[in-house]
Write an enzyme that holds these catalytic residues in place. Structure first.
Site, PDB file in Angstrom:
ATOM      1  N   CYS A   1      41.277  21.371  62.483  1.00 16.95           N
ATOM      2  CA  CYS A   1      39.933  21.830  62.859  1.00 16.95           C
ATOM      3  C   CYS A   1      39.924  22.586  64.188  1.00 16.95           C
ATOM      4  O   CYS A   1      38.972  23.303  64.483  1.00 16.95           O
ATOM      5  CB  CYS A   1      38.959  20.660  62.910  1.00 16.95           C
ATOM      6  SG  CYS A   1      38.697  19.927  61.294  1.00 16.95           S
TER       7      CYS A   1
ATOM      8  N   HIS B   1      32.876  23.496  67.151  1.00 18.11           N
ATOM      9  CA  HIS B   1      33.352  23.134  65.805  1.00 18.11           C
ATOM     10  C   HIS B   1      32.252  22.296  65.158  1.00 18.11           C
ATOM     11  O   HIS B   1      31.681  21.407  65.787  1.00 18.11           O
ATOM     12  CB  HIS B   1      34.648  22.340  65.911  1.00 18.11           C
ATOM     13  CG  HIS B   1      35.076  21.737  64.610  1.00 18.11           C
ATOM     14  ND1 HIS B   1      35.094  22.465  63.445  1.00 18.11           N
ATOM     15  CD2 HIS B   1      35.485  20.484  64.290  1.00 18.11           C
ATOM     16  CE1 HIS B   1      35.502  21.687  62.460  1.00 18.11           C
ATOM     17  NE2 HIS B   1      35.740  20.470  62.943  1.00 18.11           N
TER      18      HIS B   1
ATOM     19  N   ASN C   1      31.738  20.493  57.316  1.00 16.32           N
ATOM     20  CA  ASN C   1      32.884  20.743  58.192  1.00 16.32           C
ATOM     21  C   ASN C   1      33.864  21.643  57.441  1.00 16.32           C
ATOM     22  O   ASN C   1      34.512  21.208  56.490  1.00 16.32           O
ATOM     23  CB  ASN C   1      33.543  19.404  58.552  1.00 16.32           C
ATOM     24  CG  ASN C   1      34.735  19.567  59.478  1.00 16.32           C
ATOM     25  OD1 ASN C   1      35.238  20.670  59.661  1.00 16.32           O
ATOM     26  ND2 ASN C   1      35.187  18.461  60.049  1.00 16.32           N
TER      27      ASN C   1
HETATM   28  N1  ACO Z   1      27.903   6.826  52.234  1.00 14.62           N
HETATM   29  C1  ACO Z   1      27.469   5.591  52.542  1.00 14.62           C
HETATM   30  N2  ACO Z   1      28.148   4.767  53.388  1.00 14.62           N
HETATM   31  C2  ACO Z   1      29.294   5.230  53.905  1.00 14.62           C
HETATM   32  C3  ACO Z   1      29.804   6.513  53.615  1.00 14.62           C
HETATM   33  C4  ACO Z   1      29.052   7.336  52.745  1.00 14.62           C
HETATM   34  N3  ACO Z   1      29.428   8.575  52.399  1.00 14.62           N
HETATM   35  N4  ACO Z   1      30.967   6.706  54.283  1.00 14.62           N
HETATM   36  C5  ACO Z   1      31.181   5.571  54.986  1.00 14.62           C
HETATM   37  N5  ACO Z   1      30.190   4.686  54.747  1.00 14.62           N
HETATM   38  C6  ACO Z   1      30.022   3.353  55.304  1.00 14.62           C
HETATM   39  C7  ACO Z   1      31.313   2.740  55.773  1.00 14.62           C
HETATM   40  O1  ACO Z   1      32.005   2.158  54.687  1.00 14.62           O
HETATM   41  C8  ACO Z   1      30.810   1.706  56.773  1.00 14.62           C
HETATM   42  O2  ACO Z   1      30.388   0.569  56.059  1.00 14.62           O
HETATM   43  P1  ACO Z   1      30.684  -0.908  56.619  1.00 14.62           P
HETATM   44  O3  ACO Z   1      29.945  -0.969  57.944  1.00 14.62           O
HETATM   45  O4  ACO Z   1      30.112  -1.779  55.561  1.00 14.62           O
HETATM   46  O5  ACO Z   1      32.165  -0.992  56.771  1.00 14.62           O
HETATM   47  C9  ACO Z   1      29.581   2.367  57.388  1.00 14.62           C
HETATM   48  O6  ACO Z   1      29.212   3.416  56.486  1.00 14.62           O
HETATM   49  C10 ACO Z   1      29.803   2.939  58.780  1.00 14.62           C
HETATM   50  O7  ACO Z   1      31.014   3.705  58.756  1.00 14.62           O
HETATM   51  P2  ACO Z   1      31.526   4.471  60.048  1.00 14.62           P
HETATM   52  O8  ACO Z   1      32.782   5.211  59.693  1.00 14.62           O
HETATM   53  O9  ACO Z   1      31.586   3.538  61.210  1.00 14.62           O
HETATM   54  O10 ACO Z   1      30.313   5.495  60.259  1.00 14.62           O
HETATM   55  P3  ACO Z   1      30.094   6.530  61.422  1.00 14.62           P
HETATM   56  O11 ACO Z   1      28.748   6.337  61.992  1.00 14.62           O
HETATM   57  O12 ACO Z   1      31.251   6.587  62.377  1.00 14.62           O
HETATM   58  O13 ACO Z   1      30.033   7.942  60.659  1.00 14.62           O
HETATM   59  C11 ACO Z   1      31.521   9.794  60.216  1.00 14.62           C
HETATM   60  C12 ACO Z   1      31.148   8.346  59.879  1.00 14.62           C
HETATM   61  C13 ACO Z   1      30.395  10.702  59.758  1.00 14.62           C
HETATM   62  C14 ACO Z   1      32.818  10.142  59.462  1.00 14.62           C
HETATM   63  C15 ACO Z   1      31.748   9.972  61.724  1.00 14.62           C
HETATM   64  O14 ACO Z   1      32.567   8.933  62.204  1.00 14.62           O
HETATM   65  C16 ACO Z   1      32.398  11.285  62.101  1.00 14.62           C
HETATM   66  O15 ACO Z   1      31.800  12.335  62.002  1.00 14.62           O
HETATM   67  N6  ACO Z   1      33.643  11.261  62.622  1.00 14.62           N
HETATM   68  C17 ACO Z   1      34.346  12.401  63.139  1.00 14.62           C
HETATM   69  C18 ACO Z   1      34.731  13.396  62.127  1.00 14.62           C
HETATM   70  C19 ACO Z   1      35.401  14.554  62.825  1.00 14.62           C
HETATM   71  O16 ACO Z   1      34.902  15.096  63.789  1.00 14.62           O
HETATM   72  N7  ACO Z   1      36.587  14.908  62.422  1.00 14.62           N
HETATM   73  C20 ACO Z   1      37.346  15.871  63.217  1.00 14.62           C
HETATM   74  C21 ACO Z   1      37.517  17.105  62.613  1.00 14.62           C
HETATM   75  S1  ACO Z   1      38.076  17.015  60.967  1.00 14.62           S
HETATM   76  C22 ACO Z   1      39.666  17.720  60.890  1.00 14.62           C
HETATM   77  O17 ACO Z   1      40.366  17.926  61.840  1.00 14.62           O
HETATM   78  C23 ACO Z   1      40.187  17.960  59.494  1.00 14.62           C
END
Ligand code: ACO
Length: 324
Positions: free
Chosen positions: A114, A251, A281
């Protein structure tokens, strides 16, 4: 006299198929509300069967050439950022070169996931400053839909396909922060974070292309801190501060990361170009897509000071400060 790499044209391409969040409700245990509230994403585009990363990149490149009023033969080089090239080799960049009818110069891919477009911009800037090239097409192009695990709700809802392209040209500047063009770059990576974000396949391991795996909440923690830090460093290097910024063009991974980074940088959201709701993304394509859309919306204007920042697998992260 100082040589600067100045933006001469910009363009983008999105595949025709729009995929709203509701489509994922039929695939995995998720809701439109969860995706919107956790990521800010409302829809993304997916490439058609047979539509490849170099097809997307070539369409964006043609749009940038038209914007610049240039022909492919005017270019000296293509630097293309991608993690989803058509083939293991040759590079997607050389395939774009062929598709736009450019037979001169040279072309190669950059892979920093990314953060790829920021790394590609820094490399293109170095090619121009060293005298190796006068006009460089810098492309970010991805088909992340091809490496998603559509059984994994924590990743498949976040990514999309697309491409954006920028043309840089060597231009004489005064050597001050009032110059147009790239004013500073700041790049980092730390391979000890490999397991936070990777693809579980590859040529020398499984012989397959694999699927994306991410510990999203861990990446999130690193993102806001590292993005704000690298943006500050790049501004410092240019002799500028947050008050000088007209637009952050970040990004586009998650609206919460974008807002958190802007807050740490003390730049209001009115000065941030946001496209994550429409594109998801798109990895290395997200910044050039946002630059092109930001210009088309009338947000980004000649003379504006822009900060681009990105983080991705590696981890790799960085920032480029440029005057449009
Ligand atoms: N629908 C419903 N629930 C979901 C989903 C979904 N699609 N995905 C995960 N959950 C659940 C999880 O299982 C978890 O449940 P639990 O509490 O029962 O275990 C809960 O939601 C919370 O999960 P988290 O991962 O803690 O949620 P978070 O608030 O962190 O959001 C997200 C997740 C959107 C992925 C966020 O962490 C994020 O954006 N991270 C960074 C992504 C990024 O910037 N990547 C870098 C670039 S990508 C690259 O380089 C290819």
């Amino acid at each position: 006299m100082t040589i600067r790499a100045v933006v001469r044209g910009v363009g983008h391409y999105l595949p025709a198929r729009v995929v709203p969040n509701s489509e994922f409700e039929t695939l995995v245990d998720t809701t439109d509300e969860w995706i919107r509230s956790r990521s800010g994403i409302e829809q993304r585009h997916f490439a058609a069967d047979g539509e490849t990363t170099s097809d997307l990149g070539a369409n964006a490149a043609k749009a940038a050439l038209a914007d610049a009023g240039m022909e492919a033969s005017d270019l000296d080089a293509i630097v293309l950022a991608t993690s989803t090239a058509d083939l293991t080799f040759p590079s997607a960049a050389t395939m774009v070169q062929a598709k736009i009818g450019m037979t001169n110069g040279f072309a190669f891919d950059v892979q920093a996931v990314c953060a790829g477009f920021v790394f590609a911009l820094a490399n293109a800037n170095a090619l121009i400053l060293s005298g190796q090239a006068k006009r460089v097409m810098v492309i970010g192009a991805e088909t992340f839909s091809r490496i998603l695990d559509f059984n994994d709700r924590s990743t498949c809802v976040l990514f999309g396909d697309g491409a954006g392209a920028l043309i840089l040209e060597a231009t004489e500047g005064q050597g001050t922060s009032a110059d147009q063009g790239i004013l500073s770059t700041d790049l980092h990576s730390d391979g000890s974070y490999r397991d936070l974000l990777y693809v579980d396949g590859g040529v020398s391991t499984t012989g397959t292309s694999g699927h994306l795996r991410m510990q999203g909440n861990q990446v999130f923690r690193h993102a806001v801190e590292k993005l704000a830090e690298t943006a500050h460093t790049a501004l410092d290097k240019a002799g500028l501060g947050p008050g000088d910024v007209d637009w952050i063009v970040p990004h586009q991974a998650n609206i919460r990361i974008i807002e958190g980074t802007a807050k740490r940088m003390q730049v209001p959201m009115e000065r941030v170009v946001v496209t994550v709701q429409d594109h998801g993304n798109t990895s290395a394509a997200s910044i050039p897509l946002a630059l092109s859309v930001g210009k088309a919306r009338g947000q980004i204007k000649t003379g504006d000071l822009l900060v681009t920042e990105a983080i991705g697998g590696g981890l790799s992260w960085g920032s480029v400060v440029l005057r449009w």
